[in-house]
Design a protein around this motif. Structure first.
Motif, mmCIF file in Angstrom:
data_model
loop_
_atom_site.group_PDB
_atom_site.id
_atom_site.type_symbol
_atom_site.label_atom_id
_atom_site.label_comp_id
_atom_site.label_asym_id
_atom_site.label_seq_id
_atom_site.Cartn_x
_atom_site.Cartn_y
_atom_site.Cartn_z
ATOM 1 N N GLN A 231 0.811 -1.219 0.000
ATOM 2 C CA GLN A 231 0.000 0.000 0.000
ATOM 3 C C GLN A 231 0.848 1.273 0.000
ATOM 4 O OE1 GLN A 231 -3.463 -0.014 2.597
ATOM 5 N NE2 GLN A 231 -3.322 -2.231 2.822
ATOM 6 N N ALA A 232 2.150 1.127 -0.191
ATOM 7 C CA ALA A 232 3.014 2.307 -0.279
ATOM 8 C C ALA A 232 2.704 3.111 -1.534
ATOM 9 C CB ALA A 232 4.482 1.886 -0.268
ATOM 10 N N LEU A 233 2.241 2.436 -2.588
ATOM 11 C CA LEU A 233 1.933 3.126 -3.830
ATOM 12 C C LEU A 233 0.771 4.103 -3.635
ATOM 13 C CD1 LEU A 233 2.885 3.277 -6.752
ATOM 14 C CD2 LEU A 233 1.195 1.521 -7.336
ATOM 15 N N ALA A 234 -0.201 3.717 -2.806
ATOM 16 C CA ALA A 234 -1.328 4.612 -2.525
ATOM 17 C C ALA A 234 -0.850 5.869 -1.798
ATOM 18 C CB ALA A 234 -2.369 3.882 -1.681
ATOM 19 N N MET A 235 0.115 5.709 -0.884
ATOM 20 C CA MET A 235 0.675 6.864 -0.188
ATOM 21 C C MET A 235 1.408 7.775 -1.166
ATOM 22 S SD MET A 235 3.131 7.043 3.202
ATOM 23 C CE MET A 235 4.378 5.925 2.531
ATOM 24 N N ILE A 236 2.117 7.176 -2.121
ATOM 25 C CA ILE A 236 2.846 7.958 -3.125
ATOM 26 C C ILE A 236 1.877 8.785 -3.967
ATOM 27 C CG2 ILE A 236 4.198 7.777 -5.251
ATOM 28 C CD1 ILE A 236 5.646 5.381 -3.961
ATOM 29 N N TYR A 237 0.787 8.161 -4.411
ATOM 30 C CA TYR A 237 -0.191 8.889 -5.225
ATOM 31 C C TYR A 237 -0.842 10.016 -4.426
ATOM 32 C CZ TYR A 237 0.175 5.328 -8.895
ATOM 33 O OH TYR A 237 0.642 4.502 -9.893
ATOM 34 N N ALA A 238 -1.134 9.752 -3.146
ATOM 35 C CA ALA A 238 -1.708 10.800 -2.287
ATOM 36 C C ALA A 238 -0.731 11.964 -2.147
ATOM 37 C CB ALA A 238 -2.060 10.219 -0.921
ATOM 38 N N HIS A 239 0.545 11.640 -2.045
ATOM 39 C CA HIS A 239 1.593 12.667 -1.969
ATOM 40 C C HIS A 239 1.575 13.534 -3.228
ATOM 41 C CE1 HIS A 239 5.568 14.498 -2.038
ATOM 42 N NE2 HIS A 239 5.932 13.733 -3.047
ATOM 43 N N PHE A 240 1.513 12.905 -4.398
ATOM 44 C CA PHE A 240 1.487 13.663 -5.650
ATOM 45 C C PHE A 240 0.254 14.574 -5.719
ATOM 46 C CE2 PHE A 240 4.061 10.116 -7.857
ATOM 47 C CZ PHE A 240 5.254 10.756 -7.543
ATOM 48 N N ILE A 241 -0.914 14.031 -5.356
ATOM 49 C CA ILE A 241 -2.151 14.819 -5.372
ATOM 50 C C ILE A 241 -2.041 16.020 -4.433
ATOM 51 C CG2 ILE A 241 -4.602 14.793 -4.737
ATOM 52 C CD1 ILE A 241 -4.632 11.836 -5.660
#
Length: 256
Positions: A231-241
């Motif tokens: 689920q690290a990828l979801a955190m990365i996408y949230a960071h970009f947003i």
């Protein structure tokens, strides 16, 4: 040490607390073990978290909170060897635009690190027994917010604090694991922002870390799967947003 004196919670992880202890901008001034004997007649200030909220510029958050925070605050990572996600409320130290007229902005999510204050968990011994601490500066003779009832049992307030701190601890360790994976893969880069004030003066922010999108795009399929499974990828996408909020926060901070 008598079992009835302390609130003991078991874990296999270590997280030694110092005193005074600072977590992001959330400062604990006088951490003391929650003790049935010495605190039997004491309660906490129910608005203690509000007392610290006004000055919170940097708020540590967990990976699970990123999706709730990214819509209104930028999320970056602390510029240390072991980064952690941090939400920026302002580029003006000691100022939090989410705190208005003595209250947190209505209908805006309050991060767990704030909500757990004035409580925190810490280790006591090599067995890894978790103990509940409280910032003693928030204690008083408040009969409506007592820690223990007349029989010496935990009040509902204390039980809720224990539950919240346990859940927060679990989420923090999950976040540590995710961030370690991101770091091991080599996706972090350090940066700064240059902010131009009304009078044309340029000011640099303190350094922080972000995810390098070019490196992310170059990852192998196997590394992408590793990020996705944890689920690290979801955190990365949230960071970009969340980085879309930088301009709004800059304008709020400098009243442009």
């Amino acid at each position: 040490m008598h079992e009835k004196q302390l609130i003991q919670l078991n874990t296999t992880r270590a997280n030694i607390m110092s005193n005074p202890f600072k977590y992001g901008d959330i400062a604990y001034q006088d951490l003391q073990l929650v003790n049935r004997q010495t605190m039997s007649q004491q309660g906490i200030n129910p608005t203690a978290w509000l007392d610290i909220a006004a000055a919170l510029q940097l708020i540590p958050i967990t990976a699970g909170e990123c999706k709730r925070v990214c819509s209104f605050l930028p999320i970056v990572f602390s510029p240390v060897d072991k980064p952690m996600p941090i939400a920026i409320t302002s580029f003006t130290p000691g100022k939090n635009p989410l705190f208005v007229d003595g209250q947190w902005q209505e209908h805006t999510y309050i991060p767990a690190a704030i909500r757990r204050y004035p409580f925190a968990l810490a280790d006591l011994d090599k067995e890894g027994k978790r103990l509940l601490y409280v910032d003693a500066k928030t204690l008083n003779a408040n009969n409506t917010s007592k820690l223990f009832d007349d029989k010496g049992e935990n009040t509902q307030l204390l039980e809720q604090a224990i539950k919240h701190c346990r859940n927060f601890d679990i989420e923090i360790h999950q976040t540590i694991d995710m961030v370690k994976l991101i770091d091991d893969i080599g996706l972090f880069k350090e940066t700064q922002l240059i902010i131009t004030t009304k009078d044309g003066t340029e000011k640099k922010t303190s350094p922080f870390k972000i995810i390098d999108i070019e490196k992310l795009n170059q990852l192998s399929d196997s590394d992408i799967v590793r990020l996705q499974k944890t689920q690290a990828l979801a955190m990365i996408y949230a960071h970009f947003i969340s980085m879309n909020q930088i301009e709004a926060i800059t304008r709020q901070s400098l009243h442009i």
